[in-house]
Scaffold this motif. Structure first.
Motif, PDB file in Angstrom:
ATOM      1  N   PHE A   1       0.828  -1.202   0.000  1.00  8.83           N
ATOM      2  CA  PHE A   1       0.000   0.000   0.000  1.00  8.83           C
ATOM      3  C   PHE A   1       0.870   1.263   0.000  1.00  8.83           C
ATOM      4  N   LYS A   2       1.872   1.292   0.862  1.00  9.74           N
ATOM      5  CA  LYS A   2       2.751   2.466   0.932  1.00  9.74           C
ATOM      6  C   LYS A   2       3.474   2.696  -0.393  1.00  9.74           C
ATOM      7  N   LYS A   3       3.940   1.608  -0.971  1.00  7.41           N
ATOM      8  CA  LYS A   3       4.643   1.720  -2.256  1.00  7.41           C
ATOM      9  C   LYS A   3       3.712   2.251  -3.342  1.00  7.41           C
ATOM     10  N   MET A   4       2.449   1.784  -3.340  1.00  6.66           N
ATOM     11  CA  MET A   4       1.485   2.210  -4.340  1.00  6.66           C
ATOM     12  C   MET A   4       1.143   3.692  -4.178  1.00  6.66           C
ATOM     13  N   ILE A   5       0.972   4.153  -2.941  1.00  4.84           N
ATOM     14  CA  ILE A   5       0.666   5.565  -2.688  1.00  4.84           C
ATOM     15  C   ILE A   5       1.834   6.443  -3.144  1.00  4.84           C
ATOM     16  N   ASP A   6       3.040   6.047  -2.774  1.00  8.09           N
ATOM     17  CA  ASP A   6       4.221   6.853  -3.115  1.00  8.09           C
ATOM     18  C   ASP A   6       4.428   6.952  -4.615  1.00  8.09           C
TER      19      ASP A   6
END
Length: 524
Positions: free
Chosen positions: A363-368
């Motif tokens: 999720f964090k990677k996708m948001i960034d």
């Protein structure tokens, strides 16, 4: 005359043969007490046994555990009638047996074990329902099936009517599913003891003098107390013979810990003796084996891992158990009218515990990488679990990201401000929980990019959220139709939620496929 005697003999034999003929499949035999069958046929009773109720009653009568995850608002009343009838029938059968044995008590031989017909405490049936309206309907059914003609056989009826009033639900602009779920009085803290005698249904009896207990998870938990407290009260749950959970999926939206605590406290050894005649107590009760002789009936509208876990681990009836499992032909994705394609992104994990961190990292990677640009604004992130919501909120806060939040604990004025800021693009992200949407059903406007951190428990909520991306809910100054997206994160441990959303066959393919991304175009 001799001829007339022969004729009467033939008629008698014919009648006996007819009585011994098994019932046809169209009219299956109901194993109910004779007075209940008579009452149900009474026109004043006003109850109709549907084919579904009949089928369920036949399963209940086998005293096997049952997990049925196909409850709907359409069949809910048939189900309620079936389990209420089963509960009353069980109480009446037990009462008749005890009264008959009372007459034999003085004549019995000293070592005769045939008269062991009781538990350590009187309550035999526990019905757990989410709302006061559910309790009101169950009690009304009991009154109709016990006393169809007389209105004076219910003790404390006036008090019950005041505490559990019939409230008319006014339907406005929310989905029908919402008004069907929250019909009537939706108070979630209540408890009620009922005692059945020959001519009276007594309400508000003390638990230790009750045959049936109807309660909400919260109401029962307040009576039981918490682990570690000095004074706890759980003795009345020792000898429960029939346990019924109705609308179990709603308990997940309330507090599932209450259910687990109830199951932990049931059948615990009583702290004190309350005038128990131990010569009449069943041997398996004295041996602490009550849990193997308890029938558990779990009803929900959707299967969940939490319900399955309770059924697998806590329901140990030696009569056996049955679970109704039917494939989902077409999931809730087919009810979506938005033109935005939905991308399902599988997060690979080797363990259930590890999947929590793997999902968060993905999720964090996708948001960034995808949602930090100014043109990717109006991003709503839907959390099914409050713990995941807190974890995500802490990350957004530590990363100094521009966000608003709406959870079940957010105050009304802050909810309104968060929705307004999100619509007018004052906030880039909006964090939103399933429980908040379940209870409030907000029409969140301005959603350009929708991210499901995890699929919701209720598949109808997935449909509702996706449909909020239709053009009529958009801020025309907030972007273009070509710049919209919908993303769903899932792991192999979300298979039951995935099946409810896309169908069993497609869910199996998505779990086992080599590629990690699958796209659905609504209406295609």
């Amino acid at each position: 005359s001799l001829e007339e005697d022969d004729q009467s003999s033939v008629t008698k034999i014919h009648r006996q043969l007819m009585e011994r003929t098994p019932p046809s499949p169209d009219s299956p035999k109901l194993y109910l007490k004779q007075n209940l069958q008579t009452n149900l046929r009474d026109p004043d009773c006003g109850l109709t046994i549907s084919p579904l109720s009949t089928e369920l009653l036949n399963i209940f009568s086998s005293y096997k555990d049952l997990c049925w995850s196909e409850r709907t608002h359409q069949n809910g009343e048939d189900l309620r009638l079936a389990y209420t009838l089963h509960a009353v029938n069980h109480v009446l059968k037990t009462r008749t047996k005890i009264l008959n044995n009372n007459q034999k008590h003085e004549k019995r031989e000293e070592l005769d074990e045939g008269l062991r017909d009781q538990g350590l405490c009187r309550p035999k049936v526990l019905i757990v329902v989410p709302f006061r309206e559910s309790c009101r309907r169950v009690v009304n059914l009991m009154e109709k099936m016990l006393f169809p003609q007389s209105k004076g056989n219910v003790a404390n009826k006036k008090r019950f009517t005041e505490d559990f009033p019939s409230v008319e639900t006014v339907r406005k602009n929310k989905p029908d599913d919402y008004y069907d779920t929250f019909a009537g009085d939706i108070g979630d803290s209540f408890k009620l003891g009922l005692a059945v005698t020959k001519k009276t249904l007594k309400l508000y009896t003390d638990f230790y003098n009750s045959d049936v207990i109807i309660a909400s998870p919260l109401g029962l938990r307040l009576v039981l107390g918490a682990e570690g407290e000095k004074e706890r009260n759980y003795d009345f749950l020792n000898s429960i013979e029939v346990l019924i959970f109705d609308q179990t999926e709603i308990f997940l939206m309330q507090n599932w810990d209450h259910i687990l605590c109830i199951l932990d406290d049931i059948h615990k050894q009583p702290q004190e003796s309350r005038g128990t005649d131990y010569s009449r107590v069943r041997l398996w009760t004295l041996d602490g084996l009550n849990k193997f002789y308890r029938q558990s009936l779990l009803f929900s509208s959707t299967p969940t891992p939490e319900i399955n876990s309770v059924f697998n681990r806590q329901c140990t009836n030696y009569f056996g158990k049955a679970r109704v499992v039917n494939p989902v032909e077409s999931g809730s994705v087919n009810k979506i009218f938005s033109d935005v394609s939905i991308v399902f992104h599988r997060v690979n994990s080797s363990t259930l515990k590890g999947s929590l961190e793997d999902r968060f990292n993905c999720f964090k990677k996708m948001i960034d990488s995808n949602f930090m640009k100014d043109e990717m604004d109006h991003v709503l992130i839907f959390y099914s679990n409050y713990v995941d919501f807190v974890k995500g909120r802490n990350w957004f806060k530590s990363s100094n990201l521009d966000y608003a939040e709406i959870s079940e604990y957010t105050k009304d004025n802050k909810m309104a401000k968060a929705r307004d800021d999100f619509y007018h693009n004052s906030k880039h992200f909006l964090l939103y929980t399933e429980r908040a949407h379940f209870y409030r059903r907000f029409t969140i406007k301005g959603i350009r990019h929708l991210i499901f951190y995890q699929l919701p428990v209720n598949p109808n909520l997935f449909t509702e959220m996706c449909n909020l991306q239709q053009e009529q809910f958009q801020n025309r100054r907030g972007g273009s139709e070509s710049n919209m997206s919908c993303t769903v994160l899932y792991t192999k441990y979300d298979v039951s939620r995935l099946a409810q959303s896309v169908g069993t066959a497609k869910a199996s393919t998505m779990i086992n496929a080599a590629k990690e991304k699958h796209m659905f175009t609504p209406g295609a």
